[in-house]
Structure formats: structure tokens, C-alpha cells
Design an enzyme around this catalytic site. Structure first.
Site, PDB file in Angstrom:
ATOM      1  N   ALA A 140     -13.473 -11.413   6.036  1.00 21.18           N
ATOM      2  CA  ALA A 140     -13.444  -9.999   5.635  1.00 21.18           C
ATOM      3  C   ALA A 140     -13.157  -9.934   4.147  1.00 21.18           C
ATOM      4  O   ALA A 140     -12.576 -10.855   3.570  1.00 21.18           O
ATOM      5  CB  ALA A 140     -12.361  -9.259   6.407  1.00 21.18           C
ATOM      6  N   ARG A 187      -3.873   6.180  -2.641  1.00 18.70           N
ATOM      7  CA  ARG A 187      -2.565   5.510  -2.737  1.00 18.70           C
ATOM      8  C   ARG A 187      -1.622   6.327  -3.601  1.00 18.70           C
ATOM      9  O   ARG A 187      -2.047   6.919  -4.600  1.00 18.70           O
ATOM     10  CB  ARG A 187      -2.715   4.101  -3.324  1.00 18.70           C
ATOM     11  CG  ARG A 187      -3.438   3.184  -2.369  1.00 18.70           C
ATOM     12  CD  ARG A 187      -3.433   1.745  -2.821  1.00 18.70           C
ATOM     13  NE  ARG A 187      -4.398   1.004  -2.020  1.00 18.70           N
ATOM     14  CZ  ARG A 187      -4.738  -0.249  -2.224  1.00 18.70           C
ATOM     15  NH1 ARG A 187      -4.168  -0.925  -3.191  1.00 18.70           N
ATOM     16  NH2 ARG A 187      -5.633  -0.843  -1.454  1.00 18.70           N
ATOM     17  N   GLN A 192     -13.523   1.988  -1.859  1.00 21.81           N
ATOM     18  CA  GLN A 192     -13.570   0.562  -1.535  1.00 21.81           C
ATOM     19  C   GLN A 192     -14.840   0.313  -0.734  1.00 21.81           C
ATOM     20  O   GLN A 192     -15.391   1.232  -0.115  1.00 21.81           O
ATOM     21  CB  GLN A 192     -12.368   0.130  -0.686  1.00 21.81           C
ATOM     22  CG  GLN A 192     -11.100  -0.071  -1.500  1.00 21.81           C
ATOM     23  CD  GLN A 192     -10.004  -0.768  -0.719  1.00 21.81           C
ATOM     24  OE1 GLN A 192     -10.038  -0.876   0.501  1.00 21.81           O
ATOM     25  NE2 GLN A 192      -8.990  -1.238  -1.442  1.00 21.81           N
ATOM     26  N   TRP A 250       0.850  -1.187   0.000  1.00 25.85           N
ATOM     27  CA  TRP A 250       0.000   0.000   0.000  1.00 25.85           C
ATOM     28  C   TRP A 250       0.890   1.242   0.000  1.00 25.85           C
ATOM     29  O   TRP A 250       1.351   1.673   1.057  1.00 25.85           O
ATOM     30  CB  TRP A 250      -0.919  -0.007   1.233  1.00 25.85           C
ATOM     31  CG  TRP A 250      -1.913  -1.126   1.171  1.00 25.85           C
ATOM     32  CD1 TRP A 250      -3.084  -1.134   0.488  1.00 25.85           C
ATOM     33  CD2 TRP A 250      -1.804  -2.418   1.794  1.00 25.85           C
ATOM     34  NE1 TRP A 250      -3.717  -2.340   0.646  1.00 25.85           N
ATOM     35  CE2 TRP A 250      -2.957  -3.141   1.443  1.00 25.85           C
ATOM     36  CE3 TRP A 250      -0.855  -3.038   2.610  1.00 25.85           C
ATOM     37  CZ2 TRP A 250      -3.174  -4.452   1.876  1.00 25.85           C
ATOM     38  CZ3 TRP A 250      -1.078  -4.327   3.035  1.00 25.85           C
ATOM     39  CH2 TRP A 250      -2.222  -5.022   2.669  1.00 25.85           C
ATOM     40  N   VAL A 281      -5.491 -11.585   7.031  1.00 24.14           N
ATOM     41  CA  VAL A 281      -6.388 -12.738   6.840  1.00 24.14           C
ATOM     42  C   VAL A 281      -5.563 -14.009   6.664  1.00 24.14           C
ATOM     43  O   VAL A 281      -4.425 -13.962   6.222  1.00 24.14           O
ATOM     44  CB  VAL A 281      -7.327 -12.554   5.614  1.00 24.14           C
ATOM     45  CG1 VAL A 281      -8.378 -11.516   5.869  1.00 24.14           C
ATOM     46  CG2 VAL A 281      -6.534 -12.250   4.352  1.00 24.14           C
TER      47      VAL A 281
HETATM   48  C1  FA5 Z   1      -6.883  -4.293  -0.052  1.00 20.27           C
HETATM   49  O1  FA5 Z   1      -6.899  -3.080  -0.069  1.00 20.27           O
HETATM   50  C2  FA5 Z   1      -7.339  -5.076   1.148  1.00 20.27           C
HETATM   51  N1  FA5 Z   1      -7.596  -4.168   2.211  1.00 20.27           N
HETATM   52  C3  FA5 Z   1      -8.573  -5.873   0.770  1.00 20.27           C
HETATM   53  C4  FA5 Z   1      -8.937  -6.913   1.786  1.00 20.27           C
HETATM   54  C5  FA5 Z   1      -9.889  -6.622   2.746  1.00 20.27           C
HETATM   55  C6  FA5 Z   1      -8.320  -8.158   1.765  1.00 20.27           C
HETATM   56  C7  FA5 Z   1     -10.248  -7.565   3.683  1.00 20.27           C
HETATM   57  C8  FA5 Z   1      -8.677  -9.107   2.722  1.00 20.27           C
HETATM   58  C9  FA5 Z   1      -9.637  -8.823   3.660  1.00 20.27           C
HETATM   59  P1  FA5 Z   1      -6.190  -4.540  -2.543  1.00 20.27           P
HETATM   60  O2  FA5 Z   1      -5.036  -3.616  -2.504  1.00 20.27           O
HETATM   61  O3  FA5 Z   1      -6.061  -5.715  -3.414  1.00 20.27           O
HETATM   62  O4  FA5 Z   1      -6.576  -5.060  -1.086  1.00 20.27           O
HETATM   63  O5  FA5 Z   1      -7.483  -3.711  -2.974  1.00 20.27           O
HETATM   64  C10 FA5 Z   1      -8.774  -4.268  -2.931  1.00 20.27           C
HETATM   65  C11 FA5 Z   1      -9.566  -3.851  -4.162  1.00 20.27           C
HETATM   66  O6  FA5 Z   1      -9.567  -2.431  -4.269  1.00 20.27           O
HETATM   67  C12 FA5 Z   1      -8.952  -4.336  -5.465  1.00 20.27           C
HETATM   68  O7  FA5 Z   1      -9.405  -5.635  -5.770  1.00 20.27           O
HETATM   69  C13 FA5 Z   1      -9.496  -3.325  -6.458  1.00 20.27           C
HETATM   70  O8  FA5 Z   1     -10.824  -3.644  -6.818  1.00 20.27           O
HETATM   71  C14 FA5 Z   1      -9.518  -2.063  -5.638  1.00 20.27           C
HETATM   72  N2  FA5 Z   1      -8.316  -1.276  -5.884  1.00 20.27           N
HETATM   73  C15 FA5 Z   1      -7.092  -1.437  -5.356  1.00 20.27           C
HETATM   74  N3  FA5 Z   1      -6.228  -0.530  -5.819  1.00 20.27           N
HETATM   75  C16 FA5 Z   1      -6.912   0.251  -6.670  1.00 20.27           C
HETATM   76  C17 FA5 Z   1      -6.587   1.396  -7.484  1.00 20.27           C
HETATM   77  N4  FA5 Z   1      -5.361   1.930  -7.481  1.00 20.27           N
HETATM   78  N5  FA5 Z   1      -7.572   1.938  -8.234  1.00 20.27           N
HETATM   79  C18 FA5 Z   1      -8.825   1.421  -8.221  1.00 20.27           C
HETATM   80  N6  FA5 Z   1      -9.194   0.364  -7.487  1.00 20.27           N
HETATM   81  C19 FA5 Z   1      -8.266  -0.226  -6.724  1.00 20.27           C
END
Ligand code: FA5
Length: 357
Positions: free
Chosen positions: A325, A212, A226, A165, A269
Site C-alpha cells: 500500500a 488534519r 492524497q 495524524w 504496514v
Molecule cells: C499517511 O497519511 C499514510 N496514510 C500513507 C501510507 C499509506 C503509508 C499506505 C503506508 C501505506 P503521511 O502522513 O506521511 O502518511 O502522508 C502521506 C503523504 O501525504 C505525504 O508524503 C505528503 O505527500 C502528503 N501529506 C501529508 N501531510 C500533508 C499536509 N499537511 N499537507 C500536504 N500534504 C501532506
């Protein structure tokens, strides 16, 4: 105009004042003159007010009869004043309509109504799907402590997973000097905030904005939404996680869409997965598709069983409770649902794009 009277009030005097005031008022044609008239008869030192004030010099019987007459005259003059103002305004309107040739039969111009942003629409749709499955909706802060964004999620300082992140830090000194402030990189900090504030069973979804520090492309923005999900209770298993997410995906995309779970790693998780839907642009065929980068799949969420360490950190009994989650990206979901080929359209403020939803 009549001068204020110093004489003792009589019925005749009141009648005279009322008569001359009415005649004078009827001859006035503009609002300024009418206001002058009001001041001179009904104002603080006006003729009729002076008479009313002098009533106290009369004996009781006279005061009763003359007082009643004076009050009646005052009410009548106030009514006439109101009528005159209305008459002058109406005459002005008629004059202006005829001079300006206003065509009141022309159809009006429709007013432009705004609409909900496509992200708001999809966030509401996602939340409704979970509300129908018994989840509640909560929201949390976008400016967050490092403690909730990382530490409570089993990502201590120096943990390499922090690199997953790319973080925008806020220039603020914590008085205790222990933790930093940031723009939350995901909605997962709300897992700990919700668990700290209540006891199981928990079933919530958390919509909200994340930030981000990363380069943008067709599927990545530096600010996006999200929707987090959290369910904690006794006897919750991975089958509940899969069943809930399948049900959600079928409600949103229809029964025919393909869904894929793959193992993934998130420190909060165990086990962790990501879920993808077959690409709308190439129908899962790849073939040089720039949307799914040739893979045939678009990832929409990360998920897993809540890590026992996370349960312990919020003071839950990890041997009694389990939970799942997930965190999903609504813009990516809208892209799949509506065939949008670039996430950057969402925040470019181009009405031609926004009006389509
Ligand atoms: C997370 O942010 C974790 N917090 C998700 C999670 C929650 C995992 C609970 C387990 C349990 P990730 O970085 O993969 O994970 O982001 C989750 C979702 O947010 C991605 O699948 C995507 O749909 C969206 N996302 C992530 N980064 C971006 C971005 N830069 N732009 C748009 N959508 C995004």
C-alpha cells in the site's frame, strides 16, 4: 371584431369569418392586439370555435362537408397567426437595431472558459499512470468513522501512533456509543473498505481529500489531497512495491530525477518506507533551502507491505495473501513537477496562480 355566432354553421358563414379575421389580423402591429385577436376567433369562446362546436347540430352529410371547411379555416388562421407574430418580432428587431445603432460587424467578446484546478489535473495524471499499470480507481467518504481511520489500520484507541495524524473530530454521537466520527486524516481507511467489499486480487488507487488539525507552512496544508494505492494478491513482494513506485515516479517526473526510499513507521504496514524526490528548488543541494528544509529531498509518499493484522481484520487469510500500500500527496507532487514554492498557493484562490496551469 366579430361576435360569436348562434346561427347554424354554413359554408358562407365560415368563409366570412375567415375573410374578416384575416383582414383584421393583417392590420395588427403589436403582440397584445394579436393575442386579443386569437382569443376572439380561436379561443374557447371564439367565433370559429363556436362554429365548430355547432357542427353537432347538422345532419351527417352536412357535418362532413362543413366540418372539413371549418377545420381548414381554423388551420389557415393558426398559420396566419404564427406568420403575423414572426413578422411583428422581426419588425421590432429591425427597429431596435436601427434606433440603437447596433453594429453587427463588431467582433464578439470571447467568453471566459474555466479550467481544471491544478490539483484535479495532477490527481488525474497520477491516477492515469496507475491505470496504465492495471489499477482501478475508487473513491470513499471524507467524513469517516474512527473505526476505519484508525482501528482497522491497526491503530487502536490510546495507541501513540494516533498522534501522527492530528485529527479534526466531528461532533456526532454514534448511537451505539462505541466510535467517533472524524474528517479522515488520510485515504488509508479505504484500504479496509475496499478489502471488506471484495476478494483478492486487488489493485486500486483512491484519490480524495484529507484533513488534519495542523499549522500550515510551505509544504503543509490543513486540507489536502492524497492518492492511496493498494495491491493484494498471492506472492506480492516488496520488489513489486518498489518496481511500481519507480515506474510511477519516472512516468511523472522523468528518468533523470533522483528517488530515495527510507525506512519509516506506519502501524498498518510492515516494513514501512517513505519515498522522496530530490528537491526541485535547490536541485538536492540543500544550502539553506526553505522548501526541503535544507535536506535536498521532498517526501511525497508513505508506503509498505500491508500488515498481516490488517489482512486479518478484514477476514483475509494472511498466510495466503500479501500486498503493498502507499499514500501520496498530489499537491507535493505538483510542487515538484511545476516548481511551486508554497503549497498554500493551491487554495488561496488567486487567479494569477491558477491560470498558469
Ligand atoms: C499517511 O497519511 C499514510 N496514510 C500513507 C501510507 C499509506 C503509508 C499506505 C503506508 C501505506 P503521511 O502522513 O506521511 O502518511 O502522508 C502521506 C503523504 O501525504 C505525504 O508524503 C505528503 O505527500 C502528503 N501529506 C501529508 N501531510 C500533508 C499536509 N499537511 N499537507 C500536504 N500534504 C501532506
Amino acid at each position: 371584431m366579430t361576435e360569436p355566432s348562434a346561427q347554424p354553421p354554413t359554408a358562407q358563414r365560415i368563409e366570412e369569418i375567415a375573410r374578416s379575421a384575416t383582414a383584421e389580423l393583417d392590420s395588427l402591429e403589436n403582440l397584445e392586439a394579436v393575442d386579443q385577436w386569437r382569443i376572439s376567433y380561436l379561443g374557447r369562446r371564439g367565433t370559429l370555435t363556436t362554429v365548430l362546436r355547432a357542427l353537432s347540430s347538422l345532419d351527417v352529410d352536412e357535418r362532413r362537408t362543413i366540418g372539413a371547411l371549418a377545420n381548414e379555416a381554423k388551420n389557415t388562421l393558426e398559420d396566419r397567426l404564427e406568420q403575423r407574430v414572426r413578422h411583428i418580432n422581426e419588425a421590432a428587431l429591425t427597429r431596435s437595431a436601427s434606433q440603437n445603432r447596433l453594429d453587427v460587424t463588431l467582433p464578439g467578446r470571447p467568453s471566459k472558459a474555466g479550467r481544471l484546478h491544478p490539483t484535479t489535473q495532477i490527481v488525474r495524471e497520477i491516477c492515469s499512470a496507475f491505470v496504465a499499470m492495471g489499477f482501478g480507481v475508487v473513491e470513499g467518504p471524507e467524513v469517516e468513522w474512527e473505526h476505519y481511520n484508525f482501528e482497522m489500520l491497526n491503530i487502536p484507541k490510546g495507541h501513540p501512533a494516533r498522534d501522527m495524524w492530528n485529527t479534526l473530530w466531528v461532533d456526532y454521537e454514534d448511537p451505539s456509543g462505541e466510535q467517533a466520527m472524524l474528517l479522515r486524516t488520510h485515504t488509508s481507511p479505504m484500504q479496509a473498505r475496499v478489502m471488506e467489499s471484495r476478494e483478492p486480487p486487488i489493485r486500486v488507487v483512491v484519490p480524495g481529500k484529507c484533513y488534519r488539525y495542523e499549522a500550515t507552512d510551505a509544504t503543509h496544508e490543513w486540507h489536502f489531497y492524497q492518492v492511496e494505492g493498494l495491491a493484494v494478491g498471492e506472492g506480492i513482494t516488496f520488489a513489486d512495491l518498489k518496481g511500481t513506485l519507480y515506474e510511477f515516479a519516472h512516468r511523472l517526473f522523468g528518468e533523470e530525477r533522483q528517488i530515495r526510499f527510507r525506512c519509516d513507521y506506519f502501524p498498518f504496514v510492515e516494513p514501512g518506507v517513505d519515498m522522496s524526490i530530490d528537491c526541485f528548488a535547490c536541485q538536492g543541494q540543500g544550502g539553506g533551502c526553505r522548501i526541503c528544509r535544507d535536506s535536498g529531498w521532498i517526501e511525497i509518499l508513505g508506503a509498505g507491505m500491508v500488515h498481516p493484522k490488517v489482512l486479518e481484520k478484514v477476514g483475509y487469510d494472511k498466510d495466503r495473501y500479501t500486498g503493498f500500500a502507499f499514500g501520496m500527496g498530489p499537491e507535493r507532487i505538483a510542487m515538484l513537477k511545476y516548481g511551486i514554492d508554497d503549497i498554500r498557493h493551491f487554495y488561496a484562490n488567486d487567479l494569477r496562480f491558477l491560470r498558469q496551469f
